[in-house]
Design an enzyme around this catalytic site. Structure first.
Site, PDB file in Angstrom:
ATOM      1  N   GLU A  70     -11.540   0.260  -3.288  1.00  0.00           N
ATOM      2  CA  GLU A  70     -10.668   0.771  -2.215  1.00  0.00           C
ATOM      3  C   GLU A  70      -9.444   1.441  -2.853  1.00  0.00           C
ATOM      4  OE1 GLU A  70      -9.575  -2.663   0.131  1.00  0.00           O
ATOM      5  OE2 GLU A  70      -8.382  -3.531  -1.473  1.00  0.00           O
TER       6      GLU A  70
ATOM      7  N   ASP B 240       0.809  -1.232   0.000  1.00  0.00           N
ATOM      8  CA  ASP B 240       0.000   0.000   0.000  1.00  0.00           C
ATOM      9  C   ASP B 240       0.842   1.282   0.000  1.00  0.00           C
ATOM     10  OD1 ASP B 240      -2.142  -1.789   0.407  1.00  0.00           O
ATOM     11  OD2 ASP B 240      -2.120  -1.486   2.586  1.00  0.00           O
TER      12      ASP B 240
HETATM   13  O1  FUB Z   1      -3.415  -3.379   3.532  1.00  0.00           O
HETATM   14  C1  FUB Z   1      -4.744  -3.617   3.923  1.00  0.00           C
HETATM   15  C2  FUB Z   1      -5.689  -3.278   2.841  1.00  0.00           C
HETATM   16  O2  FUB Z   1      -5.411  -4.058   1.690  1.00  0.00           O
HETATM   17  C3  FUB Z   1      -5.613  -1.862   2.342  1.00  0.00           C
HETATM   18  O3  FUB Z   1      -6.170  -0.924   3.193  1.00  0.00           O
HETATM   19  C4  FUB Z   1      -6.319  -2.032   1.052  1.00  0.00           C
HETATM   20  O4  FUB Z   1      -6.223  -0.944   0.184  1.00  0.00           O
HETATM   21  C5  FUB Z   1      -5.673  -3.289   0.521  1.00  0.00           C
HETATM   22  O5  FUB Z   1      -4.458  -3.036  -0.126  1.00  0.00           O
END
Ligand code: FUB
Length: 325
Positions: A223, A15
């Site tokens: 996301e 991330d």
């Molecule tokens: O790293 C945890 C979660 O996985 C992140 O918040 C999302 O964007 C995904 O990459």
């Protein structure tokens, strides 16, 4: 750098939020670890409990400097579990780290921690941001020095539990021809410690001008929001989650609406895909992650970077993530 390369080979980081501060690139990743929690749709296996910061003056040739642990769950007064994707912004001599974390009732909130140095350490505020919820905060500084936070994530990111910024009694995920659930954008307060307004939905449009629908799973938001400007246009970029694509949509201002343009990165190895886009020394880069070095373990991801190229008309050339299409 036409070939993607790994950035940290002795640990699992994911991330990446990346910014240029004082002429150097600073990378703010999640710090993956093996905690033995089984994989599920709530993302319980992403059980991270601290952050490192990395920096470099030469992303093409130099090893990154690891500045060590800069914030950990045990420093945060309201902490429950799971420090997910963070971001950092600079204003008036201070660096503000924004992070998602579940509180003790297992609800994701967004917190702020402050440092005098882009490499930390960051000192957390005693409470989460008032009115904050869900995950994946990404902060964008516009040319008029207003700061906007984009946030939200479906499923384990809990965005389906909210409507009009209020918690619902029962989570609701739109389906079929209903409009897809939007991420959120909010202007930050002058002191960077709160929201200056109620968060707004980030409206994504299809090229025909109609709202993106829930059934359009290969292009709807899931996301991992990011915002950058290119040629005076605002590029909202994001992950489609369960269809594993990084996509982009273009608008005329930070609030949108944004019109869908296409895919930036095809699937990587690993369930999640996440990114940031930054210009450094005259080139544009896509920072992202995959799970190849861990043998495909979704919760143990490794940082990567590759050059990102635009076509003359401002569209982005699709990059091959190397996973299954
Ligand atoms: O790293 C945890 C979660 O996985 C992140 O918040 C999302 O964007 C995904 O990459």
């Amino acid at each position: 750098m036409k070939q993607a390369k790994y950035l940290v080979d002795n640990d699992f980081m994911a991330d990446p939020a990346v910014h240029v501060f004082n002429g150097k690139l600073y990378i703010y990743p999640s710090h993956d670890r093996e905690s033995g929690i089984p994989e599920n749709d709530n993302g319980d296996h992403f059980d991270m409990n601290d952050y490192h910061v990395f920096s470099t003056s030469d992303i093409e040739n130099e090893q990154l400097t690891d500045h060590g642990v800069v914030l950990k769950t045990s420093d945060i007064a309201w902490a429950g579990r799971q420090l997910w994707d963070c971001d950092v912004a600079f204003k008036n001599g201070k660096y503000y780290m924004f992070f998602p974390l579940k509180d003790r009732t297992d609800i994701f909130r967004l917190g702020v921690a402050i440092s005098d140095n882009p490499a930390g350490p960051f000192i957390p505020q005693p409470d989460p941001i008032r009115g904050s919820y869900s995950i994946d905060p990404a902060v964008f500084q516009d040319s008029d020095n207003a700061y906007y936070m984009y946030f939200g994530g479906l499923w384990g990111g809990q965005l389906q539990r909210y409507q009009d910024n209020k918690a619902l009694e029962c989570a609701y995920l739109p389906s079929g021809d209903e409009s897809a659930l939007p991420s959120r954008v909010v202007r930050l307060s002058d002191d960077m410690l709160g929201f200056a307004e109620e968060p707004h939905p980030v409206i994504l449009l299809n090229p025909d001008g109609n709202r993106m629908k829930a059934r359009q799973t290969e292009r709807r938001f899931f996301e991992a929001s990011w915002m950058h400007r290119y040629n005076d246009k605002y590029y909202f970029t994001y992950s489609t989650g369960d269809t594993h694509l990084l996509c982009y949509a273009i608008g005329d201002n930070p609030y949108g609406p944004f019109t869908y343009q296409g895919v930036i990165l095809t699937p990587v190895v690993g369930w999640t895909t996440h990114h940031s886009i930054v210009e450094f020394k005259g080139k544009w880069y896509l920072f992202h992650h995959d799970s190849i070095p861990s043998g495909g373990k979704t919760w143990l991801r490794s940082l990567k970077v590759v050059e990102l190229e635009y076509n003359r008309d401002g569209t982005i050339k699709t990059i091959n993530g190397g996973g299954q299409l």
